[in-house]
Design an enzyme around this catalytic site. Sequence first.
Site, PDB file in Angstrom:
ATOM      1  N   SER A 179      -8.526 135.195  50.502  1.00 54.19           N
ATOM      2  CA  SER A 179      -9.018 136.480  50.983  1.00 54.19           C
ATOM      3  C   SER A 179      -9.784 137.276  49.938  1.00 54.19           C
ATOM      4  CB  SER A 179      -7.860 137.319  51.512  1.00 54.19           C
ATOM      5  OG  SER A 179      -6.848 137.437  50.549  1.00 54.19           O
ATOM      6  N   LYS A 183      -8.835 139.710  62.507  1.00 54.35           N
ATOM      7  CA  LYS A 183     -10.034 139.658  61.672  1.00 54.35           C
ATOM      8  C   LYS A 183     -11.222 139.206  62.531  1.00 54.35           C
ATOM      9  CE  LYS A 183      -7.277 139.688  57.579  1.00 54.35           C
ATOM     10  NZ  LYS A 183      -6.400 138.957  56.669  1.00 54.35           N
ATOM     11  N   HIS A 186      -8.663 133.959  57.366  1.00 49.88           N
ATOM     12  CA  HIS A 186     -10.094 134.262  57.194  1.00 49.88           C
ATOM     13  C   HIS A 186     -11.009 133.156  57.700  1.00 49.88           C
ATOM     14  CE1 HIS A 186      -9.416 137.944  54.958  1.00 49.88           C
ATOM     15  NE2 HIS A 186      -8.380 137.317  54.424  1.00 49.88           N
TER      16      HIS A 186
HETATM   17  C1  LIG Z   1      -5.060 139.403  56.383  1.00 45.84           C
HETATM   18  C2  LIG Z   1      -4.170 138.246  56.135  1.00 45.84           C
HETATM   19  C3  LIG Z   1      -2.931 138.172  56.758  1.00 45.84           C
HETATM   20  C4  LIG Z   1      -2.374 139.306  57.567  1.00 45.84           C
HETATM   21  O1  LIG Z   1      -2.979 139.390  58.802  1.00 45.84           O
HETATM   22  P1  LIG Z   1      -2.890 140.793  59.615  1.00 45.84           P
HETATM   23  O2  LIG Z   1      -3.158 140.406  61.007  1.00 45.84           O
HETATM   24  O3  LIG Z   1      -3.907 141.682  59.000  1.00 45.84           O
HETATM   25  O4  LIG Z   1      -1.488 141.301  59.396  1.00 45.84           O
HETATM   26  C5  LIG Z   1      -2.180 137.033  56.567  1.00 45.84           C
HETATM   27  N1  LIG Z   1      -2.617 136.019  55.781  1.00 45.84           N
HETATM   28  C6  LIG Z   1      -3.800 136.077  55.153  1.00 45.84           C
HETATM   29  C7  LIG Z   1      -4.247 134.923  54.317  1.00 45.84           C
HETATM   30  C8  LIG Z   1      -4.614 137.193  55.304  1.00 45.84           C
HETATM   31  O5  LIG Z   1      -5.773 137.264  54.664  1.00 45.84           O
END
Ligand SMILES: *Cc1c(COP(=O)(O)O)cnc(C)c1O
Length: 392
Positions: free
Chosen positions: A183, A241, A211
Amino acid sequence: MSTSFFGKYIVPEAATLRNTDSYRTIPPIDDGAAREVLYGGTRLLNLASNNYLGLSSHPELIEAATKAATRHGCSSGASRLITGNFALAETLEAELATFKHQEAALVTSSGYAANLAVFTALADRHTVVFSDRLNHASIIDGVLLSGARLVRYRHLDMGHLERLLAREALVDKKIIVTDSVFSMDGDVAPLARLVELGKAHGALIVVDEAHAMGVLGRGRGLTAALGLSEDVDVHVGTLSKALGSLGGYVAGRVETIELLRNRGRSFIFSTALPPAVLGASLAALRHIKSNPGLGARLMRLSKQIRDHLIGLGFDTMGSTTQIIPVSCGRNRVALHAQALLRAEGLLVAAVRPPTVPQGTARLRLSLRADLTDDDLKRIRLGFSRLRVTFFP
Ligand SMILES: *Cc1c(COP(=O)(O)O)cnc(C)c1O
């Protein structure tokens, strides 16, 4: 008395924090997922959100969310296990499982909650979890909550992972976990080698595609892009996302999902996602299925921007995806660069410790598929001007 705790600990700690350059405030931004945001009244191009495909405001999602809320109301009322179930959730899970080439799936209230559910359901104090040093915080938190022992290997270093696995040869229950796209770095895990090591050492393999979901592999993630869907045991991801909605998911074998439903603490002890969110997620998934080229467009324009930045002399830290970090080192440098870009009409995140390791503060661009040619020009120009300050 609690007042003495407040006066003795909270007030001085807050005062100290306020005077450091790692102090965090919520920026004065409105409409944070849109292509352009209002920042204290100024219009900025949004290169900071994870709404990679611009789906959060897509009419198909809005219509599905509105319909679901009109029909079922605004809350799910309880945990799924009590009364919080909706046919929409089951349809979404069935379609997610198929999309990810898995037998079954479970939707959770966030990606964060998905990782908590995975580790509280599948790991215990007899388990050793091998985790890339740069894995997302929700993975670390899930492992901590499970009571398993956390063993961290150097970022992307499969030789190091192999040595650590050999050192724990006597341990029966082993899990290897990695983000697929990292990320804060935008680089990708060497999944083929990781799968080989997992098989050789009898370890369960968990891959978090937060991602990559919606972006790589015609939207199905890096595992699918590499033809490894069947070799990865547990697929984690988010609907928050690229899918432009909210929620997390876990996909895998039927028995794995059964354990999650029975033991995943974040799933059991938290209210289910509301209908509007489920409706939007299902619409997003269907949109990506019928538009499989969206991610490829994003990859193409990301490469153009990355090549431009590298050409200017910036260090993009091994990124190969839509997440492009620009190395700054000290917090102050990252904050200064961020302010300069803001003056150029660009909103870019300045990421600092503890989100990233000490001394590795950076700008983080997250590009999106709905950027126009004019937007791309603005980005190139902004960084060309930043370069003059960076390398005078
Ligand atoms: C953003 C993210 C999460 C969390 O996801 P949300 O839906 O925002 O809680 C989990 N794992 C990774 C690798 C992330 O980048």
